[in-house]
Design a protein around this motif. Sequence first.
Motif, PDB file in Angstrom:
ATOM      1  N   ALA A  87       0.658  33.042   2.879  1.00  0.00           N
ATOM      2  CA  ALA A  87       1.349  33.625   4.029  1.00  0.00           C
ATOM      3  C   ALA A  87       2.500  32.729   4.488  1.00  0.00           C
ATOM      4  O   ALA A  87       3.587  33.220   4.807  1.00  0.00           O
ATOM      5  CB  ALA A  87       0.373  33.852   5.176  1.00  0.00           C
ATOM      6  N   LEU A  88       2.259  31.415   4.505  1.00  0.00           N
ATOM      7  CA  LEU A  88       3.318  30.495   4.925  1.00  0.00           C
ATOM      8  C   LEU A  88       4.499  30.533   3.963  1.00  0.00           C
ATOM      9  O   LEU A  88       5.664  30.543   4.379  1.00  0.00           O
ATOM     10  CB  LEU A  88       2.782  29.068   5.041  1.00  0.00           C
ATOM     11  CG  LEU A  88       1.753  28.834   6.144  1.00  0.00           C
ATOM     12  CD1 LEU A  88       1.245  27.407   6.089  1.00  0.00           C
ATOM     13  CD2 LEU A  88       2.327  29.153   7.505  1.00  0.00           C
ATOM     14  N   MET A  89       4.213  30.569   2.662  1.00  0.00           N
ATOM     15  CA  MET A  89       5.300  30.631   1.674  1.00  0.00           C
ATOM     16  C   MET A  89       6.044  31.962   1.759  1.00  0.00           C
ATOM     17  O   MET A  89       7.281  31.991   1.638  1.00  0.00           O
ATOM     18  CB  MET A  89       4.759  30.400   0.263  1.00  0.00           C
ATOM     19  CG  MET A  89       4.341  28.964   0.028  1.00  0.00           C
ATOM     20  SD  MET A  89       3.926  28.583  -1.682  1.00  0.00           S
ATOM     21  CE  MET A  89       2.414  29.511  -1.868  1.00  0.00           C
ATOM     22  N   ARG A  90       5.315  33.066   1.980  1.00  0.00           N
ATOM     23  CA  ARG A  90       5.997  34.359   2.132  1.00  0.00           C
ATOM     24  C   ARG A  90       6.936  34.345   3.333  1.00  0.00           C
ATOM     25  O   ARG A  90       8.057  34.855   3.256  1.00  0.00           O
ATOM     26  CB  ARG A  90       4.982  35.499   2.257  1.00  0.00           C
ATOM     27  CG  ARG A  90       4.342  35.879   0.934  1.00  0.00           C
ATOM     28  CD  ARG A  90       3.496  37.133   1.048  1.00  0.00           C
ATOM     29  NE  ARG A  90       2.327  36.959   1.890  1.00  0.00           N
ATOM     30  CZ  ARG A  90       1.174  36.399   1.478  1.00  0.00           C
ATOM     31  NH1 ARG A  90       1.051  35.955   0.250  1.00  0.00           N
ATOM     32  NH2 ARG A  90       0.159  36.295   2.309  1.00  0.00           N
ATOM     33  N   LEU A  91       6.483  33.752   4.433  1.00  0.00           N
ATOM     34  CA  LEU A  91       7.343  33.667   5.618  1.00  0.00           C
ATOM     35  C   LEU A  91       8.540  32.750   5.383  1.00  0.00           C
ATOM     36  O   LEU A  91       9.679  33.096   5.683  1.00  0.00           O
ATOM     37  CB  LEU A  91       6.544  33.171   6.827  1.00  0.00           C
ATOM     38  CG  LEU A  91       5.630  34.192   7.476  1.00  0.00           C
ATOM     39  CD1 LEU A  91       4.691  33.506   8.456  1.00  0.00           C
ATOM     40  CD2 LEU A  91       6.455  35.247   8.181  1.00  0.00           C
ATOM     41  N   GLY A  92       8.256  31.552   4.864  1.00  0.00           N
ATOM     42  CA  GLY A  92       9.325  30.566   4.689  1.00  0.00           C
ATOM     43  C   GLY A  92      10.311  30.919   3.599  1.00  0.00           C
ATOM     44  O   GLY A  92      11.525  30.872   3.809  1.00  0.00           O
ATOM     45  N   LEU A  93       9.788  31.283   2.434  1.00  0.00           N
ATOM     46  CA  LEU A  93      10.660  31.560   1.294  1.00  0.00           C
ATOM     47  C   LEU A  93      11.183  32.991   1.312  1.00  0.00           C
ATOM     48  O   LEU A  93      12.347  33.231   0.956  1.00  0.00           O
ATOM     49  CB  LEU A  93       9.911  31.299  -0.021  1.00  0.00           C
ATOM     50  CG  LEU A  93       9.347  29.888  -0.180  1.00  0.00           C
ATOM     51  CD1 LEU A  93       8.489  29.798  -1.436  1.00  0.00           C
ATOM     52  CD2 LEU A  93      10.439  28.843  -0.196  1.00  0.00           C
ATOM     53  N   GLY A  94      10.349  33.933   1.732  1.00  0.00           N
ATOM     54  CA  GLY A  94      10.753  35.333   1.728  1.00  0.00           C
ATOM     55  C   GLY A  94      11.463  35.773   2.990  1.00  0.00           C
ATOM     56  O   GLY A  94      12.616  36.178   2.955  1.00  0.00           O
ATOM     57  N   ASP A 149      13.038  23.559  -1.687  1.00  0.00           N
ATOM     58  CA  ASP A 149      13.053  22.140  -1.319  1.00  0.00           C
ATOM     59  C   ASP A 149      13.120  21.958   0.193  1.00  0.00           C
ATOM     60  O   ASP A 149      12.511  21.043   0.740  1.00  0.00           O
ATOM     61  CB  ASP A 149      14.189  21.393  -2.018  1.00  0.00           C
ATOM     62  CG  ASP A 149      15.570  21.947  -1.712  1.00  0.00           C
ATOM     63  OD1 ASP A 149      15.709  23.170  -1.520  1.00  0.00           O
ATOM     64  OD2 ASP A 149      16.528  21.147  -1.686  1.00  0.00           O
ATOM     65  N   VAL A 150      13.804  22.843   0.879  1.00  0.00           N
ATOM     66  CA  VAL A 150      13.880  22.772   2.343  1.00  0.00           C
ATOM     67  C   VAL A 150      12.531  23.153   2.949  1.00  0.00           C
ATOM     68  O   VAL A 150      12.026  22.473   3.840  1.00  0.00           O
ATOM     69  CB  VAL A 150      15.010  23.682   2.880  1.00  0.00           C
ATOM     70  CG1 VAL A 150      14.970  23.776   4.399  1.00  0.00           C
ATOM     71  CG2 VAL A 150      16.365  23.178   2.399  1.00  0.00           C
ATOM     72  N   PHE A 151      11.937  24.232   2.446  1.00  0.00           N
ATOM     73  CA  PHE A 151      10.630  24.679   2.937  1.00  0.00           C
ATOM     74  C   PHE A 151       9.599  23.565   2.830  1.00  0.00           C
ATOM     75  O   PHE A 151       8.908  23.237   3.788  1.00  0.00           O
ATOM     76  CB  PHE A 151      10.176  25.919   2.165  1.00  0.00           C
ATOM     77  CG  PHE A 151       8.762  26.325   2.454  1.00  0.00           C
ATOM     78  CD1 PHE A 151       8.451  26.994   3.626  1.00  0.00           C
ATOM     79  CD2 PHE A 151       7.744  26.040   1.561  1.00  0.00           C
ATOM     80  CE1 PHE A 151       7.138  27.374   3.899  1.00  0.00           C
ATOM     81  CE2 PHE A 151       6.432  26.412   1.824  1.00  0.00           C
ATOM     82  CZ  PHE A 151       6.134  27.083   3.000  1.00  0.00           C
TER      83      PHE A 151
END
Length: 71
Positions: free
Chosen positions: A9-16, A23-25
Amino acid sequence: MADPVDWGALMRLGLGTLRLPPDVFWAMTPREFQCALEGAGLSLGADAIPDRDALDRMMAAFPDEARQGDK
């Protein structure tokens, strides 16, 4: 024991949703990520961001680089 952090969920929010470069995420602190979400009008809720003790445990379990004597 289940992982208390929903990394998907965190990656979907941050990257998506926020479209952060990977690298920023991954370089962001939990507080920075929360502020970025709030700036976009989103929120994870207070219990979604790890507290200092949880962050210390994660840092000990997954160090960024080998400590002296660990080689």
